[in-house]
Write an enzyme that holds these catalytic residues in place. Structure first.
Site, PDB file in Angstrom:
ATOM      1  N   SER A  15      55.543  60.673  94.865  1.00  0.00           N
ATOM      2  CA  SER A  15      56.724  60.747  95.740  1.00  0.00           C
ATOM      3  C   SER A  15      56.225  60.766  97.173  1.00  0.00           C
ATOM      4  CB  SER A  15      57.479  62.049  95.439  1.00  0.00           C
ATOM      5  OG  SER A  15      58.456  62.330  96.425  1.00  0.00           O
ATOM      6  N   TYR A  28      57.947  71.268  93.502  1.00  0.00           N
ATOM      7  CA  TYR A  28      57.944  69.795  93.449  1.00  0.00           C
ATOM      8  C   TYR A  28      56.868  69.213  94.360  1.00  0.00           C
ATOM      9  CZ  TYR A  28      59.947  65.047  93.316  1.00  0.00           C
ATOM     10  OH  TYR A  28      60.144  63.686  93.153  1.00  0.00           O
TER      11      TYR A  28
HETATM   12  P1  NAD Z   1      65.645  60.569  86.134  1.00  0.00           P
HETATM   13  O1  NAD Z   1      66.196  61.942  86.047  1.00  0.00           O
HETATM   14  O2  NAD Z   1      66.560  59.394  86.233  1.00  0.00           O
HETATM   15  O3  NAD Z   1      64.634  60.301  84.923  1.00  0.00           O
HETATM   16  C1  NAD Z   1      63.739  61.290  84.494  1.00  0.00           C
HETATM   17  C2  NAD Z   1      63.121  60.879  83.175  1.00  0.00           C
HETATM   18  O4  NAD Z   1      62.203  61.901  82.777  1.00  0.00           O
HETATM   19  C3  NAD Z   1      64.135  60.728  82.032  1.00  0.00           C
HETATM   20  O5  NAD Z   1      63.756  59.670  81.186  1.00  0.00           O
HETATM   21  C4  NAD Z   1      63.995  62.057  81.299  1.00  0.00           C
HETATM   22  O6  NAD Z   1      64.353  61.966  79.918  1.00  0.00           O
HETATM   23  C5  NAD Z   1      62.524  62.347  81.454  1.00  0.00           C
HETATM   24  N1  NAD Z   1      62.237  63.767  81.326  1.00  0.00           N
HETATM   25  C6  NAD Z   1      62.806  64.781  82.022  1.00  0.00           C
HETATM   26  N2  NAD Z   1      62.302  65.955  81.610  1.00  0.00           N
HETATM   27  C7  NAD Z   1      61.379  65.678  80.655  1.00  0.00           C
HETATM   28  C8  NAD Z   1      60.525  66.474  79.843  1.00  0.00           C
HETATM   29  N3  NAD Z   1      60.497  67.816  79.943  1.00  0.00           N
HETATM   30  N4  NAD Z   1      59.712  65.843  78.959  1.00  0.00           N
HETATM   31  C9  NAD Z   1      59.742  64.509  78.837  1.00  0.00           C
HETATM   32  N5  NAD Z   1      60.524  63.700  79.574  1.00  0.00           N
HETATM   33  C10 NAD Z   1      61.337  64.284  80.469  1.00  0.00           C
HETATM   34  O7  NAD Z   1      64.680  60.645  87.419  1.00  0.00           O
HETATM   35  P2  NAD Z   1      64.003  59.528  88.360  1.00  0.00           P
HETATM   36  O8  NAD Z   1      64.588  59.664  89.709  1.00  0.00           O
HETATM   37  O9  NAD Z   1      63.954  58.207  87.717  1.00  0.00           O
HETATM   38  O10 NAD Z   1      62.541  60.154  88.458  1.00  0.00           O
HETATM   39  C11 NAD Z   1      61.387  59.578  87.874  1.00  0.00           C
HETATM   40  C12 NAD Z   1      60.172  60.011  88.655  1.00  0.00           C
HETATM   41  O11 NAD Z   1      60.283  59.520  90.000  1.00  0.00           O
HETATM   42  C13 NAD Z   1      59.991  61.527  88.768  1.00  0.00           C
HETATM   43  O12 NAD Z   1      58.632  61.864  88.594  1.00  0.00           O
HETATM   44  C14 NAD Z   1      60.441  61.819  90.179  1.00  0.00           C
HETATM   45  O13 NAD Z   1      59.831  62.968  90.702  1.00  0.00           O
HETATM   46  C15 NAD Z   1      60.002  60.569  90.889  1.00  0.00           C
HETATM   47  N6  NAD Z   1      60.674  60.309  92.176  1.00  0.00           N
HETATM   48  C16 NAD Z   1      62.022  60.071  92.217  1.00  0.00           C
HETATM   49  C17 NAD Z   1      62.617  59.822  93.455  1.00  0.00           C
HETATM   50  C18 NAD Z   1      64.096  59.543  93.601  1.00  0.00           C
HETATM   51  O14 NAD Z   1      64.581  59.476  94.741  1.00  0.00           O
HETATM   52  N7  NAD Z   1      64.842  59.336  92.535  1.00  0.00           N
HETATM   53  C19 NAD Z   1      61.838  59.817  94.614  1.00  0.00           C
HETATM   54  C20 NAD Z   1      60.477  60.066  94.508  1.00  0.00           C
HETATM   55  C21 NAD Z   1      59.900  60.306  93.284  1.00  0.00           C
END
Ligand code: NAD
Length: 268
Positions: free
Chosen positions: A144, A157
């Site tokens: 991130s 985080y």
């Molecule tokens: P999301 O909530 O849409 O997806 C999260 C995924 O992780 C889902 O498939 C969920 O089933 C899985 N998951 C959650 N808890 C879990 C667990 N305990 N064990 C196994 N699987 C688990 O989120 P996203 O926004 O797509 O995030 C994905 C990654 O991107 C994360 O690591 C997040 O920190 C990172 N990220 C997101 C953003 C953003 O703005 N959305 C920005 C920077 C980084």
């Protein structure tokens, strides 16, 4: 023409939703078999597998396992290995909750560190020796901007994401001389997104929308204006396109990088 990732097997953790699903589709479109994973309801699992196949994956299968539990990570890695050797490992599953440091419960700290950081240690330990032996491997850790800069109310985080960037650099160094240009080498990189429109950030959008009479578009605009100079959300498919490029043989010398996709957030 043979697809770029034809014959490769990709495991994308947390690919039932959001960024992981975007990456699973992009790697599938490039010809990889995709191990879809997540904590999701049966219909969401099926939809994700079907989306990867519709994008072009010759095969996609669902695997489960709560990645906060090392024993379940071991079982996940064994189950995927029984399908085939993991060529591409995308550590994407993650969680976050905004809360002031003094109010953060120790259980939240433990869960965020376990899922966002320790899980990648366990999956990389399991998958990387095989990559080295075969001369090709890609580890893509979805960190991130919060692996590069901090924001308040995100102590667990931000800590997890800075740790993930550090872990990735160590692994990049240890595997830098594996394989060669022809085989593609073994690389380890982080993608560092700013705001990406997924369910993960809905609570933060909703908090700002509330201040604008429930207007979600105004909430999105407020969120972007605080940090992301492009004033545009990234979409999961944008992150997928970068992940697919990192898997190309041409990317054999990109390793140990933490690549921002943040509309200029960390340029400030
Ligand atoms: P999301 O909530 O849409 O997806 C999260 C995924 O992780 C889902 O498939 C969920 O089933 C899985 N998951 C959650 N808890 C879990 C667990 N305990 N064990 C196994 N699987 C688990 O989120 P996203 O926004 O797509 O995030 C994905 C990654 O991107 C994360 O690591 C997040 O920190 C990172 N990220 C997101 C953003 C953003 O703005 N959305 C920005 C920077 C980084």
């Amino acid at each position: 023409m043979t697809a770029m990732l034809s014959g490769r097997l990709a495991l994308v953790t947390g690919s039932t939703s959001g960024i992981g699903l975007g990456i699973a589709k992009a790697l599938g479109a490039a010809g990889a078999r995709v191990a879809v994973h997540g904590l999701a309801a049966p219909e969401e699992r099926t939809a994700a597998v079907e989306a990867a196949q519709a994008a072009g994956a010759p095969e996609a299968r669902f695997f489960d396992g709560d990645l906060r539990d090392p024993a379940k990570i071991g079982a996940l890695m064994d189950a995927v290995a029984a399908w085939g050797p993991v060529d591409i490992l995308v550590n994407n599953a993650g969680m976050q909750k905004t809360v002031a440091l003094a109010d953060a419960e120790p259980g939240l700290w433990d869960a965020v560190i376990a899922l966002n950081l320790s899980a990648a240690f366990h999956t990389m330990r399991a998958a990387m020796p095989g990559m080295k032996a075969r001369g090709y491997g890609r580890v893509i850790n979805v960190a991130s901007v919060h692996g590069l800069v901090a924001s308040k109310e995100k102590a667990p985080y931000v800590t997890s994401k800075f740790g993930l960037v550090g872990l990735s650099k160590v692994a990049a160094l240890e595997y830098a001389d594996a394989g060669d240009r022809e085989s593609g080498g073994v690389t380890v990189n982080c993608i560092c997104p700013g705001w990406v429109e997924t369910p993960l950030i809905e609570p933060q959008i909703a908090a700002r929308a509330d201040a604008h009479g429930g207007d979600r578009a105004a909430g999105v605009a407020a969120l972007l204006s605080e940090k992301q100079p492009s004033l545009r959300m990234a979409q999961p498919d944008d992150i997928g396109a970068l992940a697919a490029f990192l898997c190309a043989k041409a990317a054999h010398n990109i390793t140990g990088a933490a690549i921002p996709v943040d509309g200029g957030w960390t340029a400030q």
